[in-house]
Design a protein around this motif. Structure first.
Motif, PDB file in Angstrom:
ATOM      1  N   SER A 473       0.821  -1.198   0.000  1.00 25.02           N
ATOM      2  CA  SER A 473       0.000   0.000   0.000  1.00 25.02           C
ATOM      3  C   SER A 473       0.868   1.266   0.000  1.00 25.02           C
ATOM      4  N   PHE A 474       1.936   1.248   0.815  1.00 29.00           N
ATOM      5  CA  PHE A 474       2.858   2.398   0.821  1.00 29.00           C
ATOM      6  C   PHE A 474       3.411   2.631  -0.589  1.00 29.00           C
ATOM      7  N   GLU A 475       3.835   1.541  -1.196  1.00 29.14           N
ATOM      8  CA  GLU A 475       4.469   1.688  -2.510  1.00 29.14           C
ATOM      9  C   GLU A 475       3.488   2.192  -3.551  1.00 29.14           C
ATOM     10  N   GLU A 476       2.258   1.701  -3.458  1.00 26.37           N
ATOM     11  CA  GLU A 476       1.212   2.162  -4.373  1.00 26.37           C
ATOM     12  C   GLU A 476       0.976   3.662  -4.177  1.00 26.37           C
ATOM     13  N   LYS A 477       0.954   4.083  -2.937  1.00 27.35           N
ATOM     14  CA  LYS A 477       0.729   5.509  -2.653  1.00 27.35           C
ATOM     15  C   LYS A 477       1.889   6.371  -3.151  1.00 27.35           C
ATOM     16  N   HIS A 478       3.097   5.861  -2.972  1.00 24.23           N
ATOM     17  CA  HIS A 478       4.266   6.602  -3.488  1.00 24.23           C
ATOM     18  C   HIS A 478       4.161   6.748  -5.005  1.00 24.23           C
ATOM     19  N   ARG A 479       3.806   5.636  -5.664  1.00 25.87           N
ATOM     20  CA  ARG A 479       3.679   5.667  -7.136  1.00 25.87           C
ATOM     21  C   ARG A 479       2.628   6.684  -7.564  1.00 25.87           C
ATOM     22  N   TYR A 480       1.503   6.658  -6.861  1.00 23.23           N
ATOM     23  CA  TYR A 480       0.382   7.535  -7.173  1.00 23.23           C
ATOM     24  C   TYR A 480       0.813   9.004  -7.052  1.00 23.23           C
ATOM     25  N   LEU A 481       1.489   9.295  -5.939  1.00 18.35           N
ATOM     26  CA  LEU A 481       1.931  10.675  -5.721  1.00 18.35           C
ATOM     27  C   LEU A 481       2.982  11.090  -6.742  1.00 18.35           C
ATOM     28  N   ARG A 482       3.870  10.169  -7.033  1.00 17.44           N
ATOM     29  CA  ARG A 482       4.927  10.501  -7.994  1.00 17.44           C
ATOM     30  C   ARG A 482       4.302  10.893  -9.331  1.00 17.44           C
ATOM     31  N   GLU A 483       3.311  10.106  -9.776  1.00 21.81           N
ATOM     32  CA  GLU A 483       2.627  10.392 -11.035  1.00 21.81           C
ATOM     33  C   GLU A 483       1.940  11.750 -10.995  1.00 21.81           C
ATOM     34  N   LYS A 484       1.229  11.997  -9.912  1.00 21.42           N
ATOM     35  CA  LYS A 484       0.484  13.260  -9.784  1.00 21.42           C
ATOM     36  C   LYS A 484       1.424  14.457  -9.780  1.00 21.42           C
ATOM     37  N   LEU A 485       2.527  14.321  -9.031  1.00 20.63           N
ATOM     38  CA  LEU A 485       3.406  15.473  -8.821  1.00 20.63           C
ATOM     39  C   LEU A 485       4.319  15.713 -10.024  1.00 20.63           C
ATOM     40  N   ARG A 486       4.553  14.642 -10.776  1.00 21.10           N
ATOM     41  CA  ARG A 486       5.410  14.737 -11.966  1.00 21.10           C
ATOM     42  C   ARG A 486       4.850  15.775 -12.941  1.00 21.10           C
ATOM     43  N   LYS A 487       3.538  15.888 -12.933  1.00 18.78           N
ATOM     44  CA  LYS A 487       2.886  16.758 -13.911  1.00 18.78           C
ATOM     45  C   LYS A 487       2.952  18.225 -13.522  1.00 18.78           C
ATOM     46  N   ILE A 488       3.366  18.503 -12.304  1.00 14.82           N
ATOM     47  CA  ILE A 488       3.412  19.907 -11.886  1.00 14.82           C
ATOM     48  C   ILE A 488       4.846  20.410 -12.018  1.00 14.82           C
ATOM     49  N   LYS A 489       5.017  21.429 -12.860  1.00 14.83           N
ATOM     50  CA  LYS A 489       6.360  21.946 -13.117  1.00 14.83           C
ATOM     51  C   LYS A 489       6.911  22.614 -11.855  1.00 14.83           C
ATOM     52  N   GLY A 490       8.165  22.323 -11.539  1.00 20.70           N
ATOM     53  CA  GLY A 490       8.790  22.974 -10.384  1.00 20.70           C
ATOM     54  C   GLY A 490       8.620  22.205  -9.080  1.00 20.70           C
ATOM     55  N   VAL A 491       7.993  21.036  -9.158  1.00 21.15           N
ATOM     56  CA  VAL A 491       7.789  20.248  -7.930  1.00 21.15           C
ATOM     57  C   VAL A 491       8.676  19.002  -7.949  1.00 21.15           C
ATOM     58  N   ASN A 492       9.430  18.828  -6.895  1.00 22.26           N
ATOM     59  CA  ASN A 492      10.219  17.601  -6.745  1.00 22.26           C
ATOM     60  C   ASN A 492       9.558  16.722  -5.694  1.00 22.26           C
ATOM     61  N   PHE A 493       9.806  15.437  -5.801  1.00 28.43           N
ATOM     62  CA  PHE A 493       9.163  14.512  -4.879  1.00 28.43           C
ATOM     63  C   PHE A 493      10.186  13.524  -4.349  1.00 28.43           C
ATOM     64  N   ASN A 494      10.225  13.337  -3.048  1.00 27.32           N
ATOM     65  CA  ASN A 494      11.012  12.216  -2.531  1.00 27.32           C
ATOM     66  C   ASN A 494      10.302  11.572  -1.349  1.00 27.32           C
ATOM     67  N   TYR A 495      10.646  10.340  -1.093  1.00 26.70           N
ATOM     68  CA  TYR A 495       9.943   9.598  -0.052  1.00 26.70           C
ATOM     69  C   TYR A 495      10.881   8.617   0.640  1.00 26.70           C
ATOM     70  N   HIS A 496      10.482   8.215   1.836  1.00 28.07           N
ATOM     71  CA  HIS A 496      11.269   7.265   2.631  1.00 28.07           C
ATOM     72  C   HIS A 496      11.087   5.846   2.125  1.00 28.07           C
ATOM     73  N   GLY A 497      12.116   5.022   2.334  1.00 30.56           N
ATOM     74  CA  GLY A 497      11.992   3.619   1.973  1.00 30.56           C
ATOM     75  C   GLY A 497      10.936   2.932   2.844  1.00 30.56           C
ATOM     76  N   THR A 498      10.161   2.045   2.240  1.00 23.77           N
ATOM     77  CA  THR A 498       9.109   1.379   2.998  1.00 23.77           C
ATOM     78  C   THR A 498       9.669   0.295   3.917  1.00 23.77           C
ATOM     79  N   GLU A 499      10.780  -0.302   3.515  1.00 27.70           N
ATOM     80  CA  GLU A 499      11.296  -1.433   4.296  1.00 27.70           C
ATOM     81  C   GLU A 499      11.756  -0.989   5.680  1.00 27.70           C
ATOM     82  N   THR A 500      12.455   0.139   5.729  1.00 31.10           N
ATOM     83  CA  THR A 500      12.907   0.614   7.042  1.00 31.10           C
ATOM     84  C   THR A 500      11.715   1.056   7.898  1.00 31.10           C
ATOM     85  N   SER A 501      10.673   1.639   7.256  1.00 33.92           N
ATOM     86  CA  SER A 501       9.495   2.049   8.031  1.00 33.92           C
ATOM     87  C   SER A 501       8.788   0.834   8.627  1.00 33.92           C
TER      88      SER A 501
END
Lengths: 616, 239
Positions: A473-501
């Motif tokens: 679920s975490f990974e799906e959410k990261h993917r979803y956000l990455r896709e959404k944010l990719r389309k906005i110019k000037g926005v960078n996205f980073n996220y924590h690894g799920t395994e350590t969480s």
């Protein structure tokens, strides 16, 4: 060959050898003939991380101010140094006198984050000390631990002889006094533990036994020593002005993460964010007086020669007299050619005014933590900021010439839906729109970084009954956000690894069973788990399998408020009833007010006075 | 504005702190002792203070030099006293001298450095004879890595060696002690490790970096006449 000669040989071969030499300005040396308690302060990570931790400076200062106690520092050696130490049979040693850690009377570990637990095992191994209390002899050091992770001490219960809960300034001195009289009469360890467990805030795990039923459900926590307290209450320093604070910090010879003078301005937080363990376990808010803060700051600058100073708390802007304090500090720093750094400021006009003055044209990035993307979810987690707060803060920032902002969010919060994730993207988009509106077509090179971490339910918070999201679920959410944010110019996205969480969740709510896994994982090569380059998830999975522990049953456990929890005998001062009521309110999207607006009934005022109650 | 040169030693564990660490240590020590350094102009002012010749991590030294400028004149003896109060064990100020201001830095004037090299070996030979043979070669070629391309190029280091002497010719516990004076500075610079490596190759014995301990003894520039050397502290300034 002596340890120092051996060491000299190794130091020629390792990275950053000065991590291991000690001898810094304001480090302490004592005549061992006058010392009755040798205390090893062990930080289970590298020198650069440990030396950036204010708690180390406080404890070091307080203990060494006592003539009969000598506190020395011990850090986890880097991987290269460890390899050589093992090859040459060089035991883990203290920086001050290069004494083997095994020769300390008390070895005290600080528990800052769950992912440092394997380093504790590794350090004990390097020191030649058996891991488990029951396997250690009378001549081995007494193993102690404190810090935020001591509020769920159970994963380390078989390893640590006694835990210290809450503020350590006063109880540590008492522990050393008991140690000295006990040592003078040649007592055995059991006698020592029986005596220290009478002190407030001291938890001796061997005096308690969790009882499980045949289904593996915790039934009771049984006392094995009659005089041990039923509940272990944390220590609270009522007035921070009465306790000692370092005026001359140890100044590292090499660059460390936070290389600056630092004064803690208050302890605790009144905001009551429901995911935040620090906000619960450090209650109530206790402020250091402005005079004292300025005094300490002046002394530190004079004694260290630092070119930067910072103040520390959970929420800087909540200091009751923040404006005069900051104005004073700014004047003092300017006079001394010291740059001032103010972390965790609320983005109001006073803050911007201050930042404009102290940063001028050299603006550092702004950070801002809405934590969740919609008002609904922010109500659930009780993060009481509004869209309006965010956007008006951004407008001010952009008009003053800031060109980047970093936004912190969490995913996997209870009740979260994809609409809440859309909210994150919307906030980023709206901020970019503000930048376009104010700076024109080029948006003034403005950019937004969205940084997402994964929610980890922690003990002693209203969300301690909440299941963590699955890794999928975490990974799906990261993917979803990455896709959404990719389309906005000037926005960078980073996220924590799920395994350590996921690992963090297992140990944050772990019981005594996971200790075996910890030792197994270490034996398979796990250490420095908080370092991406060293984290070995496959070895962890193998360790769970081989020790018969189901990691998912810990991480995904959705508890019932009637359940007995492995840390129920630990009292952080906030009542279980309050946590339950907060959990219920969360599920109904109800906010709880900042307790400076009036008492919310968390229970801490039955232990001590809340000076900030109703002050707003 | 006043300009000074400071002579200090770096011993014991302090050999493990790097050039940048040492720079930060001095900066903080000046600040603590309220010795106000002159700052450069511009957007990012930094104190006017620089080492005359960097010392490699792992080397000890009895004679390092720091050049700096202060806002106001201060007695050199006071500076020594104050800084020694601020320094950790292993670093100490031996001398401080006020020198006339100049555009040319001391770093640009350094030409030679002398070192004491101690190395452990089981090799048995007449060391004096071997040293002589080594120095009498027409050329002493080493392979040097180019900074940018990382290619190895041949370099003749013979002109950079002023002398190598077997100290007291005592060979104790398999430890050989040599002293050497070799080129240092921005024009010609010879790393003493490379010299040792070359000598070991000549003797056909293995070179182990960890088996050698190196101490810098002095930094020199040339005398205005003749072929003599003068330690940095004693440089003569023409008016």
């Amino acid at each position: 060959m002596t340890l120092t000669e051996q060491l000299d040989k190794l130091l020629m071969k390792v990275e950053k050898p000065a991590r291991y030499i000690g001898g810094e300005l304001h480090s302490v040396n004592k005549d061992l003939n006058n010392v009755k308690t040798r205390f090893g302060f062990a930080f289970p990570d590298t020198y650069e991380i440990g030396m950036s931790y204010l708690g180390l400076q406080i404890i070091y200062h307080i203990l060494n101010n006592t003539d009969s106690v000598f506190c020395e520092r011990i850090f986890a050696p880097g991987i290269d140094m460890e390899g050589l130490m093992r090859e040459e049979n060089l035991p883990l040693f203290t920086l001050e006198t290069k004494t083997p850690a095994k020769e300390m009377d008390i070895l005290g570990f600080t528990l800052q984050y769950e992912l440092s637990f394997t380093n504790i095992i590794n350090m004990l191994d390097l020191a030649g000390i058996p891991f488990k209390s029951k396997d250690r002899s009378e001549s081995d050091p007494i193993i102690a631990a404190g810090g935020p992770c001591a509020f769920n001490p159970e994963p380390l219960a078989d390893i640590v002889d006694f835990f210290m809960l809450g503020d350590g300034e006063e109880v540590l001195k008492k522990v050393c006094e008991i140690h000295q009289s006990w040592k003078a009469r040649n007592g055995n360890k059991r006698e020592f533990l029986e005596e220290v467990c009478q002190l407030k805030g001291i938890y001796v795990p061997a005096f308690y036994e969790p009882i499980y039923n045949e289904n593996g459900v915790l039934q009771a926590i049984e006392k094995k020593y009659e005089k041990a307290p039923d509940k272990i209450e944390k220590n609270i320093i009522e007035d921070l002005d009465t306790v000692d604070f370092p005026n001359s910090n140890v100044v590292p010879l090499i660059e460390v993460v936070h290389d600056r003078a630092v004064v803690e301005i208050f302890r605790g937080c009144t905001r009551g964010c429901r995911f935040c363990q620090a906000g619960m376990i450090y209650r109530p808010v206790r402020e250091r007086s402005q005079d004292r803060i300025i005094d300490i700051a002046k002394n530190q600058i004079a004694s260290t020669g630092y070119e930067e100073m910072s103040i520390l708390s959970l929420s800087t802007s909540d200091y009751s007299k923040i404006e005069p304090l900051v104005t004073d500090l700014m004047g003092m720093c300017k006079q001394n050619n010291v740059s001032l750094s103010l972390p965790s400021l609320r983005l109001d006009s006073f803050s911007f005014n201050v930042l404009e003055q102290i940063q001028g044209y050299k603006k550092t990035g702004l950070t801002f933590a809405p934590e969740a993307g919609t008002q609904r979810l922010r109500d659930v987690i009780n993060k009481c900021i509004t869209d309006k707060d965010i956007y008006s803060g951004m407008e001010q920032a952009i008009s003053l010439g800031w060109t980047s902002v970093k936004l912190y969010f969490m995913v996997g919060l209870p009740t979260e839906t994809y609409e809440d994730l859309d909210g994150i993207a919307e906030i980023a988009k709206n901020i970019m729109d503000i930048a376009y509106r104010m700076n024109g077509n080029k948006r003034g090179r403005f950019n937004v970084t969205v940084s997402v971490s994964n929610f980890v339910p922690k003990a002693h918070t209203p969300f301690q009954w909440c299941a963590q999201d699955t890794m999928e679920s975490f990974e799906e959410k990261h993917r979803y956000l990455r896709e959404k944010l990719r389309k906005i110019k000037g926005v960078n996205f980073n996220y924590h690894g799920t395994e350590t969480s996921h690992m963090e969740a297992v140990f944050a709510r772990g019981d005594r069973h996971v200790c075996e896994t910890l030792i197994k994982a270490w034996s398979l090569g796990c250490k420095f788990d908080g370092w991406r380059e060293h984290f070995k998830y496959d070895k962890w999975l193998q360790a769970f399998k081989e020790t018969g522990i189901d990691d998912n049953s810990y991480a995904f456990k959705a508890g019932n408020p009637e359940d007995i929890l492995p840390w129920d005998h630990i009292d952080c001062g906030v009542s279980k009833e309050f946590l339950i009521s907060e959990w219920n309110k969360a599920n109904h999207c109800e906010q709880t007010q900042d307790c400076r607006r009036g008492c919310v009934g968390c229970g801490i005022n039955t232990h001590t006075e809340c000076k900030q109650e109703g002050t707003l | 504005m006043s300009r000074y040169v400071l002579q200090f030693y770096k011993q014991g564990y302090m050999k493990y702190i790097s050039h940048l660490d040492l720079l930060r240590l001095f900066k903080r020590s000046f600040k603590r002792m309220e010795i106000k350094l002159q700052h450069s102009q511009g957007f990012n002012p930094h104190p006017k203070m620089s080492f005359v010749q960097p010392l490699s991590l792992g080397y000890t030294s009895v004679s390092e030099y720091l050049e700096f400028e202060t806002n106001e004149y201060e007695e050199p003896n006071h500076i020594i006293q104050k800084l020694n109060e601020a320094m950790p064990d292993g670093i100490g100020i031996a001398a401080c001298r006020a020198i006339p201001p100049s555009k040319k830095t001391l770093a640009a004037m350094v030409e030679y450095a002398s070192y004491e090299l101690k190395f452990k070996t089981n090799h048995i030979c007449d060391w004096n004879e071997k040293l002589e043979e080594f120095l009498q070669q027409d050329k002493i070629i080493i392979l040097k890595k180019q900074k940018k391309s990382k290619n190895l190029v041949e370099q003749d280091i013979k002109p950079m060696i002023r002398d190598i002497i077997l100290k007291d010719s005592i060979v104790d516990n398999n430890i050989i002690t040599l002293t050497t004076t070799i080129s240092a500075g921005s024009n010609f610079n010879l790393n003493p490790e490379n010299l040792m490596k070359s000598f070991c190759t000549f003797l056909d014995i293995p070179f182990e970096k960890e088996a050698i301990s190196i101490e810098r003894k002095e930094l020199y520039c040339s005398t205005s006449e003749g072929n003599g050397l003068v330690p940095i502290l004693k440089i003569e300034f023409k008016n």
